[in-house]
Scaffold this active site. Structure first.
Site, PDB file in Angstrom:
ATOM      1  N   THR A   1      38.611   4.592 -17.355  1.00 15.16           N
ATOM      2  CA  THR A   1      39.348   3.451 -17.886  1.00 15.16           C
ATOM      3  C   THR A   1      40.676   3.891 -18.474  1.00 15.16           C
ATOM      4  O   THR A   1      40.819   4.998 -18.975  1.00 15.16           O
ATOM      5  CB  THR A   1      38.542   2.685 -18.958  1.00 15.16           C
ATOM      6  OG1 THR A   1      38.686   3.336 -20.234  1.00 15.16           O
ATOM      7  CG2 THR A   1      37.082   2.569 -18.582  1.00 15.16           C
TER       8      THR A   1
ATOM      9  N   ASP B   1      41.468  -2.307 -22.283  1.00 16.81           N
ATOM     10  CA  ASP B   1      41.869  -2.109 -23.665  1.00 16.81           C
ATOM     11  C   ASP B   1      40.573  -2.164 -24.466  1.00 16.81           C
ATOM     12  O   ASP B   1      39.953  -3.222 -24.594  1.00 16.81           O
ATOM     13  CB  ASP B   1      42.830  -3.215 -24.102  1.00 16.81           C
ATOM     14  CG  ASP B   1      43.211  -3.135 -25.572  1.00 16.81           C
ATOM     15  OD1 ASP B   1      42.624  -2.304 -26.306  1.00 16.81           O
ATOM     16  OD2 ASP B   1      44.080  -3.920 -26.011  1.00 16.81           O
TER      17      ASP B   1
ATOM     18  N   ASN C   1      36.394   8.360 -25.324  1.00 13.48           N
ATOM     19  CA  ASN C   1      37.517   9.250 -25.591  1.00 13.48           C
ATOM     20  C   ASN C   1      38.776   8.530 -26.063  1.00 13.48           C
ATOM     21  O   ASN C   1      39.665   9.145 -26.647  1.00 13.48           O
ATOM     22  CB  ASN C   1      37.835  10.052 -24.314  1.00 13.48           C
ATOM     23  CG  ASN C   1      39.119  10.836 -24.423  1.00 13.48           C
ATOM     24  OD1 ASN C   1      39.220  11.778 -25.192  1.00 13.48           O
ATOM     25  ND2 ASN C   1      40.126  10.450 -23.647  1.00 13.48           N
TER      26      ASN C   1
ATOM     27  N   SER D   1      34.963  12.516 -31.436  1.00 14.55           N
ATOM     28  CA  SER D   1      35.363  12.376 -32.832  1.00 14.55           C
ATOM     29  C   SER D   1      36.466  13.403 -33.100  1.00 14.55           C
ATOM     30  O   SER D   1      37.406  13.535 -32.316  1.00 14.55           O
ATOM     31  CB  SER D   1      34.141  12.572 -33.731  1.00 14.55           C
ATOM     32  OG  SER D   1      34.484  12.471 -35.097  1.00 14.55           O
TER      33      SER D   1
ATOM     34  N   TYR E   1      43.530   8.163 -40.041  1.00 16.23           N
ATOM     35  CA  TYR E   1      42.885   8.779 -38.875  1.00 16.23           C
ATOM     36  C   TYR E   1      41.591   9.467 -39.300  1.00 16.23           C
ATOM     37  O   TYR E   1      40.539   9.288 -38.668  1.00 16.23           O
ATOM     38  CB  TYR E   1      43.830   9.787 -38.222  1.00 16.23           C
ATOM     39  CG  TYR E   1      43.197  10.549 -37.074  1.00 16.23           C
ATOM     40  CD1 TYR E   1      43.127  10.002 -35.801  1.00 16.23           C
ATOM     41  CD2 TYR E   1      42.663  11.825 -37.271  1.00 16.23           C
ATOM     42  CE1 TYR E   1      42.539  10.698 -34.747  1.00 16.23           C
ATOM     43  CE2 TYR E   1      42.071  12.518 -36.235  1.00 16.23           C
ATOM     44  CZ  TYR E   1      42.018  11.957 -34.970  1.00 16.23           C
ATOM     45  OH  TYR E   1      41.423  12.647 -33.940  1.00 16.23           O
TER      46      TYR E   1
ATOM     47  N   LYS F   1      37.601   8.607 -38.054  1.00 16.45           N
ATOM     48  CA  LYS F   1      36.665   9.565 -37.473  1.00 16.45           C
ATOM     49  C   LYS F   1      35.435   9.765 -38.364  1.00 16.45           C
ATOM     50  O   LYS F   1      34.327   9.988 -37.845  1.00 16.45           O
ATOM     51  CB  LYS F   1      37.372  10.893 -37.199  1.00 16.45           C
ATOM     52  CG  LYS F   1      38.461  10.794 -36.139  1.00 16.45           C
ATOM     53  CD  LYS F   1      37.917  10.261 -34.803  1.00 16.45           C
ATOM     54  CE  LYS F   1      38.968  10.296 -33.702  1.00 16.45           C
ATOM     55  NZ  LYS F   1      38.450   9.788 -32.408  1.00 16.45           N
TER      56      LYS F   1
ATOM     57  N   THR G   1      47.514  18.699 -26.229  1.00 12.21           N
ATOM     58  CA  THR G   1      47.597  17.484 -25.420  1.00 12.21           C
ATOM     59  C   THR G   1      48.714  16.634 -26.008  1.00 12.21           C
ATOM     60  O   THR G   1      49.487  17.099 -26.844  1.00 12.21           O
ATOM     61  CB  THR G   1      46.265  16.698 -25.464  1.00 12.21           C
ATOM     62  OG1 THR G   1      46.055  16.242 -26.813  1.00 12.21           O
ATOM     63  CG2 THR G   1      45.103  17.579 -25.027  1.00 12.21           C
TER      64      THR G   1
END
Length: 274
Positions: A32, A56, A83, A134, A148, A152, A183
């Protein structure tokens, strides 16, 4: 036997890397993304073994529709990898209401909605493995990522509870807790607060300096083998830290927490009243 893997946030970063790893070894992948054109290269290489799904994750009904598409195409879902998510950089006070709500909508509620959509399929199968991405910042914290971190921590509590609820149904749950990797998580995928407050300049500068050390950033490709190992394990762990920064950071944080618990032990026990 090949597995059917449902991965959210598969347009880049870990999601795309892991999707291709499963495809390379012959598994079928429902991938997705908000923009599925980012998956065109995988479609041209792997054909019918990949199903791109525009999604979404914050739209709860769309998650159920996406799951139905996957089951129609592949017949089952063996592994869910939640993810989709992003980082919000800024101090707690600097984070706006809109930014905080949006962060929780994607990182926590999006993950919850996808999980709820997949669970009926796995319950009917009496099998499945839910892998929640996570962060080691769901177990300890660093400054400048307060909201953030909170998202998590919420994922950790939700998923640990879920594991205890679905074990008797043959469904396994694993929390993946990476440290920072090279990343786009801290780059194009990230949101920065604009509302900078001067009093937090020392915190902001110290954070920037800590992030400039290249050795703290893991190599994304090195996570492929651990993810495949977890996916294939008949007895996967509830938690798996990814990266040496995550390992040392969590061990240090937990050691300090236990020391503090013991220091205040008598006060804690006295608070029980009898």
């Amino acid at each position: 036997m090949s597995k059917v893997v449902f991965i959210t946030g598969a347009s880049r970063g870990f999601g795309k890397l892991w999707a291709e790893a499963f495809l390379k070894r012959g598994d079928k992948v429902a991938a997705t993304a908000r923009n599925i054109s980012a998956l065109d290269d995988l479609v041209s290489t792997y054909g019918d073994n990949i199903l791109p799904v525009q999604l979404d994750v914050t739209n709860r009904p769309d998650n159920f529709e996406a799951v139905n598409k996957v089951v129609e195409k592949f017949g089952r879902i063996d592994i869910l990898i939640n993810n989709a998510g992003y980082g919000l950089f800024g101090t707690v006070e600097e984070s706006t209401e809109q930014q905080a709500r949006a962060q929780m909508e994607t990182n926590f509620f999006g993950l919850l909605w996808v999980t709820q959509a997949v669970l009926p399929v796995m319950r009917a199968q009496k099998s499945g493995h839910i892998i929640q991405v996570s962060s080691f910042l769901g177990l300890t914290t660093i400054p400048m990522l307060g909201v953030y971190n909170a998202s998590k921590f919420a994922v950790e509590g939700l998923s640990e509870t879920l594991a205890s609820e679905v074990a008797h149904l043959g469904i396994k749950v694993t929390l993946i807790e990476p440290n920072g990797f090279a990343t786009e998580w801290a780059g194009a995928s990230a949101i920065q607060t604009d509302n900078t407050i001067q009093d937090y300049t020392p915190v902001r500068e110290a954070f920037g300096e800590s992030g400039s050390d290249p050795s703290i950033w893991g190599k994304p490709e090195a996570t492929v083998a651990p993810i495949l190992q977890i996916a294939d394990s008949p007895n996967p762990p509830l938690r798996l830290l990814l990266g040496k920064v995550a390992y040392h950071g969590v061990v240090q944080a937990y050691t300090k927490q236990l020391e503090e618990v013991e220091t205040w032990k008598e006060v804690s026990i006295a608070a029980h009243g009898h």
